[in-house]
Design a protein around this motif. Structure first.
Motif, mmCIF file in Angstrom:
data_model
loop_
_atom_site.group_PDB
_atom_site.id
_atom_site.type_symbol
_atom_site.label_atom_id
_atom_site.label_comp_id
_atom_site.label_asym_id
_atom_site.label_seq_id
_atom_site.Cartn_x
_atom_site.Cartn_y
_atom_site.Cartn_z
ATOM 1 N N LEU A 20 48.483 43.988 38.415
ATOM 2 C CA LEU A 20 48.315 43.371 39.739
ATOM 3 C C LEU A 20 47.200 42.337 39.731
ATOM 4 O O LEU A 20 47.341 41.248 40.299
ATOM 5 C CB LEU A 20 48.036 44.447 40.792
ATOM 6 N N LEU A 21 46.106 42.650 39.059
ATOM 7 C CA LEU A 21 44.984 41.720 38.980
ATOM 8 C C LEU A 21 45.381 40.448 38.230
ATOM 9 O O LEU A 21 45.066 39.331 38.661
ATOM 10 C CB LEU A 21 43.791 42.388 38.299
ATOM 11 N N SER A 22 46.080 40.601 37.145
ATOM 12 C CA SER A 22 46.531 39.457 36.360
ATOM 13 C C SER A 22 47.403 38.535 37.211
ATOM 14 O O SER A 22 47.196 37.320 37.250
ATOM 15 C CB SER A 22 47.313 39.957 35.142
ATOM 16 N N SER A 23 48.368 39.100 37.903
ATOM 17 C CA SER A 23 49.238 38.309 38.764
ATOM 18 C C SER A 23 48.455 37.659 39.897
ATOM 19 O O SER A 23 48.663 36.482 40.214
ATOM 20 C CB SER A 23 50.350 39.185 39.354
ATOM 21 N N ALA A 24 47.541 38.402 40.494
ATOM 22 C CA ALA A 24 46.740 37.870 41.604
ATOM 23 C C ALA A 24 45.865 36.707 41.150
ATOM 24 O O ALA A 24 45.731 35.704 41.863
ATOM 25 C CB ALA A 24 45.888 38.980 42.213
ATOM 26 N N VAL A 25 45.274 36.818 39.970
ATOM 27 C CA VAL A 25 44.428 35.734 39.454
ATOM 28 C C VAL A 25 45.275 34.481 39.223
ATOM 29 O O VAL A 25 44.862 33.373 39.587
ATOM 30 C CB VAL A 25 43.712 36.171 38.151
#
Length: 186
Positions: A20-25
């Motif tokens: 989720l963090l990767s996609s959000a970044v």
């Protein structure tokens, strides 16, 4: 030592959060990076280079999946990085194209509209509310469709094979050999 259900659950949560963090970044970068350059032939070269970079990233991720203690979680993380990056590359190109050549699409594209259009083309839904009008735009959309078929077919198959190889390697080294339980059977 066999991994306990608590540790397995924590690993799944951490992997999900990293995904989720990767996609959000990546999506945040899409919205905050200055995209004020003109659409030029260099834009297409950059797109092709970006697609090549995604292919290289996927090949590295596939190797890592086969080595991971939880290959299915590593595959999820790989998709959470590669798919948004791929989609955002096309969204950027469509956005720049519309800014440089208004009328390339049936309506003016904001960043959100460009991303929406890219995802509808990727998912083959094709709502039709935004369409490519110029020959250049239609050529790029056609190119995206062709690469989509490759990405969905070939890359998905390679990811699944990598997960299977990772599980087989764990089974070959014996249950619990590296702190893992038996390979996932589901």
């Amino acid at each position: 030592m066999i991994r306990g259900p608590r540790r397995s659950h924590r690993e799944a949560i951490r992997s999900t959060l990293r995904s989720l963090l990767s996609s959000a970044v990546l999506v945040t970068a899409y919205y905050v990076l200055p995209l004020d350059k003109a659409f030029t032939p260099a834009t297409i070269i950059t797109l092709v280079g970006g697609i090549a970079a995604v292919a290289l990233l996927l090949s590295w991720q596939i190797r890592e999946i086969t080595r991971a203690s939880r290959p299915e979680l590593r595959a999820m993380e790989a998709l959470a990085t590669s798919a948004p990056l791929y989609l955002l590359l096309f969204a950027i190109v469509y956005y720049l194209m519309e800014r440089s050549a208004p009328g390339s699409f049936s309506e003016t594209l904001t960043r959100t509209d460009a991303l929406y259009f890219t995802v509808t083309v990727f998912s083959t839904v094709g709502f039709g509310d935004i369409t490519a009008r110029s020959e250049t735009a239609r050529s790029l959309v056609t190119g995206q469709m062709a690469v989509n078929v490759l990405l969905i077919g070939v890359a998905a198959r390679l990811l699944v094979s990598a997960v299977q190889r990772g599980r087989e390697q764990q089974g070959a080294s014996g249950p619990g050999a590296q702190g893992d339980g038996p390979p996932y059977e589901g």
